[in-house]
Structures are given as structure tokens and as C-alpha cells.
Design an enzyme around this catalytic site. Structure first.
Site, short mmCIF file in Angstrom:
data_model
loop_
_atom_site.label_atom_id
_atom_site.label_comp_id
_atom_site.label_asym_id
_atom_site.label_seq_id
_atom_site.Cartn_x
_atom_site.Cartn_y
_atom_site.Cartn_z
N TYR A 54 0.81 -1.23 0.00
CA TYR A 54 0.00 0.00 0.00
C TYR A 54 0.85 1.28 0.00
O TYR A 54 0.60 2.20 0.77
CB TYR A 54 -0.97 0.01 1.19
CG TYR A 54 -1.68 -1.29 1.46
CD1 TYR A 54 -2.15 -2.09 0.41
CD2 TYR A 54 -1.87 -1.75 2.76
CE1 TYR A 54 -2.80 -3.29 0.66
CE2 TYR A 54 -2.51 -2.95 3.02
CZ TYR A 54 -2.96 -3.72 1.97
OH TYR A 54 -3.60 -4.91 2.22
N HIS A 55 1.82 1.35 -0.92
CA HIS A 55 2.68 2.53 -1.02
C HIS A 55 2.70 3.10 -2.44
O HIS A 55 3.77 3.31 -3.01
CB HIS A 55 4.11 2.17 -0.60
CG HIS A 55 4.26 1.74 0.81
ND1 HIS A 55 5.36 1.03 1.28
CD2 HIS A 55 3.44 1.91 1.89
CE1 HIS A 55 5.21 0.79 2.56
NE2 HIS A 55 4.06 1.31 2.96
N PRO A 56 1.55 3.38 -3.06
CA PRO A 56 1.59 3.94 -4.42
C PRO A 56 2.22 5.33 -4.42
O PRO A 56 1.93 6.17 -3.56
CB PRO A 56 0.11 3.99 -4.81
CG PRO A 56 -0.63 4.05 -3.52
CD PRO A 56 0.18 3.24 -2.55
#
Length: 530
Positions: free
Chosen positions: A468-470
Site C-alpha cells: 500500500y505505497h503507491p
């Protein structure tokens, strides 16, 4: 309505900007958030991410397109849709990345973004319970704390990693990142310290700051090549125009900020026309350069109880809740992981290229509940992936999510690194004292040979998920694919900036919340001319 500054998105960077820009009582600031208030009690309990992720009231619930790098799988991409943004849903882990990350940003044509430039901003934001030193601050709004929970299985992992030859590091945000140890968290007295708690709550009654929730921005209003405001739909479904006397600042995150730019006619002209949007300004890099951390989550069954066992009993759940209510301690204070490691996959790598997240529980994903057996999870991710994906509109409707095409594991280096990371994870598991606590290699099975590179890569393609690190979809720079300059101003458009993780030219070597806060601090200084 009009304001001096209109900020779109009350996530990590947006909350910082609202606080800093409204400090001058003569300056009127409006903060728009598509989600609602952060009143759900699970937001403020650290372990509450089990309840808030995948909840459409709080989470955009994005999904990627089927990805060839994941053998055609589509995976979840949770993003916060609430005051605080993803800082209200995330795993609370405080990680800055490596100094070299920011030095590379500066070397790529972005003066003012070197480690020497940004370290004071990290320190200014931080209130670390360990106190101030050369690397940490103790007077900032963002509380950073040590764990209030320990579990033997995580302690055993740290010892086993040291037995495997990796050094202990008490502060991965200090002089060096390399080594194994324990996470610090964005918590305050056992409660989540989101960006909204840290930056909005203390100033939300300022008369010159207006916070509007349930405000879905459809586009930036332009007068030629100048941004003059935004158009949004309010909670009643009414379209509202909001004028910005000085600037519009997009802080919607790596998905929503480029989406709003494209809906406003700023992007690749051919792509915009194909989706029913009239091009206004050609910036082909909008929505490109997408990067994310992909994690391979290894699960090991144990011959002693883990948190899986503690939370299955109703009686134990009551005990855990009482302990939290009385002392703000115990399992309900737990972040996404307890132990961590920043390691090199091979000697010729200059700085750590993989990160571990070690959890005293196991589940298929947060929100789905723990497995019905004793187990723990060892997650490993590549810190600096070479793979680049992209976002695309699916028509002119702002309510229609963009297509997310991550293109995971699409380079030889990325494939080799994930294979090496899985091998290192399994090797650590075979060192005492951890080896004595493991009853079975569950995922992947011990049937997969340690030296089977092809089998390990296929397992990773079938099982890995986003951490969850876009980032990177409005990258900062001066090349043809850059979207903003080093002052975060959108190239070719006056009065419009982007300030969130979308501006990262390269993803940082670690979790992205602390850097997002720093970007908000940096943006406020740039806007105010400090």
C-alpha cells in the site's frame, strides 16, 4: 465561495498544509475531503486497521487491473477516504527511508530535496518519545512512540536474524537504516496519531480555516493557463465552484491527484480525448511513473501460541479490550508489524534493498480475520523497484475509478530481488531460536526448495500483495515526463501545485507515511517562501 488557498485532500500532506497555511490569521484556507469525518472509533485504536481497511465508508477500495507480473491476478489497493486519509487507516509504522533516497531526488534535478534539506523537516514534524537528538525532534505535532506490546515470536525473529549475520539496529531512522530491530509508531498514549489528529485537531477552530467533508472534486478550474479554483460536488449532491485567490494545491494522493489533473484537461492529450476530456495542457507524465512496494508474505506455523490464538477466544477478546481501556496497552495497541529489518540481498548492493515486516499473527489480508492455527508472518518487500506502472481514466466521470496498472515484477532486477528476499526470509527461519518455534513452513511449503529460483518467483507472482505505497504519478523533475518542478508547481500552469506522494520521482526505501508528512511540511515552506 473563495479562499486564498484551496487544498484538495485531507490526507497526510493535506492536513499539514491546512495547519501551516492557516497559521496566518489573514490567510483564508479551505480544505476539501471526499470522505467523511474521522469519528469511527476504530480509526483511533491502533489495531483498528483490521476494521477500517476494505470498509467502503472509509476506504476507496481500489483494485488493480489483472497484472501479468502477478500471473494475471488483480489485488486490493486500500486508500483512505476520510479526514487523515491513509494515515487514518495505515499500519502506523514510522519510517523515513534512506538519506540516499533524497540525495537521488536532488541529483535528478530537484534542488532543495537532498537529505540535508529534508532532515530538518522530519525533525520539525516529529515528537519522538525518546527525545530529541541529531536525527529526531521532540516538539513537533506528530507523535512517534515505541511499541507497547512485545511477543516472543518477534523477539525470536530478531535474534535469529542476528544469528544469520544481520546486525541489530535500535533506530532505523537514525545514523544508518541497515539492520534488524523494532518499529516505531505514529501513536500517542496508545492511540493512533493520524495526520488529522496531529495537524488538524489543534487548529480546526481557526476562523480562517474551513474544512469541508463529503466534497468530491471533479476538476480544477482554469483561466487559460492559470488555476482559479475547483469544482466539487457537496454532500447534498450540489455542484459548487470554489475560487482560489492564490493557489490550488492537490493533495489527493498518488491515485486521486493525477486523476483530478486528467479530468481537468491536464495530461496526455490523446488519452484525454479518448476518455471524453478536452485537453487543455499537454503533460504526458500525468499518471505515469507509478511505483509501489510489493510484499511476499511468508507464513510459518508455530508450536506455541501466537496472537492468532489470543484473539480467537471471546473471553480473551474481552480481556484484551479491558487491558486497552485501563492501560492503553496490549494487542489493541499493535501496529501492522512489530519487528523489522532493512537488509541487503547481496554484498555489492550499496544500501539495503529489502525490508521485513514481522507480525505475531497471520491472515490472508487485514480485515479478513486471522488464520485458525498458531502462526506468524514474515513479509519481505523490495525497497526500490525498477518496475513502473501507470494510471488511466475510464471516462470523464470523477466517480469512476481510474485503471491501475502496476506492472509488478516486470524487470529482471525486481524478479531477482524478490526471489533473494524470500530465500533470506526462509534462511532466517532456519536459525535458532526461531527455528525451534516453527512447526511447519506453511506459505510457501517446505516442498519448495530453497534454491529453486524459478519456483520461488512463480510462488511470489501467485501470492504477493501490495504493501500500500503507491507513489510517483505526478513526478517532480525537469524532464519531459515530469509533472511538477522542485517547488511542486505543475509545469505550465500558474497557481497549481501537487503535494503528496505522487511527486516522488523514485519511491523511498521504506514506508511512505512519514515522507508524505515531510512533503506537506516542505510544500508549506515553498508556498510561504520560507
Amino acid at each position: 465561495m473563495e479562499a486564498d488557498y484551496v487544498i484538495v485532500g485531507a490526507g497526510s500532506a493535506g492536513c499539514v498544509l491546512a495547519n501551516r497555511l492557516s497559521a496566518d490569521p489573514k490567510t483564508k484556507v479551505v480544505l476539501l475531503e471526499a470522505g467523511g469525518r474521522d469519528t469511527n472509533p476504530w480509526i483511533h485504536i491502533p489495531v483498528g486497521y483490521f476494521k477500517t481497511m476494505h470498509n467502503p465508508a472509509l476506504d476507496w477500495c481500489y483494485k488493480t487491473e489483472p497484472d501479468p507480473g502477478l500471473n494475471g491476478r488483480s489485488i486490493d489497493w486500500p486508500r483512505g477516504k476520510v479526514l487523515g486519509g491513509s494515515s487514518s487507516l495505515n499500519g502506523l509504522l514510522y519510517v523515513r527511508g534512506q538519506p540516499e533516497d533524497y540525495d537521488r531526488w536532488a541529483q535528478m534535478g530537484n534542488p532543495g530535496w537532498s537529505w540535508q534539506d529534508v532532515l530538518p523537516l522530519f525533525k520539525r514534524a516529529e515528537c519522538n518519545e525518546r527525545g530529541a537528538d541529531a536525527f529526531h525532534g521532540a516538539e513537533g505535532p506528530l507523535s512517534v512512540s515505541d511499541m507497547r506490546i512485545q511477543r516472543p515470536i518477534c523477539d525470536a525473529w530478531v535474534e535469529a536474524a542476528q544469528a544469520a549475520g544481520y546486525p541489530f539496529n535500535p533506530d532505523y531512522n537514525g545514523a544508518t537504516q541497515e539492520g534488524v530491530g523494532y518499529f516505531q509508531l505514529t501513536t500517542r498514549n496508545g492511540r493512533r496519531c493520524s495526520a488529522a489528529v496531529a495537524y488538524l485537531n489543534p487548529v480546526k477552530k481557526r476562523p480562517n480555516l474551513k474544512i469541508i467533508t463529503r466534497a468530491m472534486v471533479s476538476r480544477v478550474l482554469l483561466d487559460g493557463r492559470r488555476a482559479t479554483g475547483v469544482r466539487y460536488t457537496d454532500a447534498a449532491g450540489t455542484e459548487v465552484s470554489l475560487s482560489a485567490r492564490r493557489e490550488v494545491i492537490l493533495s489527493g494522493g498518488a491515485i486521486n491527484s493525477p486523476q483530478i489533473l486528467m479530468l481537468s484537461g491536464i495530461g496526455d492529450p490523446e488519452h484525454l480525448r479518448g476518455n471524453g476530456v478536452t485537453p487543455v495542457h499537454a503533460l504526458p507524465g500525468v499518471g505515469r511513473n507509478l511505483q509501489d512496494h510489493l510484499q511476499a508474505r511468508l507464513v510459518f506455523k508455530c508450536n506455541e501460541p501466537t496472537l492468532n490464538d489470543e484473539v480467537r477466544s471471546i473471553l480473551n477478546q474481552v480481556r484484551i479490550a479491558l487491558r486497552y481501556a485501563i492501560s492503553r496497552s496490549g494487542p489493541m495497541t499493535m501496529a501492522a508489524s512489530l519487528a523489522t529489518g532493512f537488509l541487503k540481498t547481496r554484498p555489492d548492493v550499496a544500501t539495503p534493498d529489502i525490508q521485513f515486516h514481522v507480525q505475531p499473527w497471520s491472515a490472508d489480508s487485514p480485515g479478513e480475520g486471522v488464520h485458525p492455527f498458531s502462526a506468524f508472518t514474515m513479509s519481505v518487500c523490495q525497497l526500490r523497484p525498477e518496475s513502473r506502472g501507470f494510471l488511466e481514466l475510464q471516462g470523464p466521470d470523477p466517480r469512476q475509478p481510474v485503471r491501475i496498472v502496476p506492472r509488478y515484477l516486470s524487470t529482471p532486477t525486481d524478479c531477482r530481488t524478490i526471489v533473494d528476499g524470500v530465500r533470506i526470509a526462509r534462511t532466517i527461519a532456519r536459525h535458532a531460536p526461531l527455528s525451534g518455534k516453527i512447526s511447519e513452513e506453511f506459505r510457501p511449503s517446505s516442498d519448495l526448495a530453497l534454491d529453486d529460483d524459478a519456483g520461488t518467483l512463480d510462488w511470489a507472482r501467485n501470492n504477493s500483495v501490495s504493501i500500500y505505497h503507491p507513489t510517483g504519478t505526478c513526478k517532480m523533475g525537469s524532464d519531459d515526463m515530469a509533472v511538477v518542478d522542485s517547488h511542486l508547481r505543475v509545469h505550465g500552469i500558474t497557481g497549481l501545485r501537487v503535494a503528496d506522494c505522487a511527486i516522488m520521482p523514485e519511491i523511498v526505501s521504506g514506508n511512505t507515511n512519514a515522507p508524505a508528512i515531510m512533503i506537506g511540511e516542505k510544500a508549506s515552506d515553498l508556498i510561504l517562501g520560507l
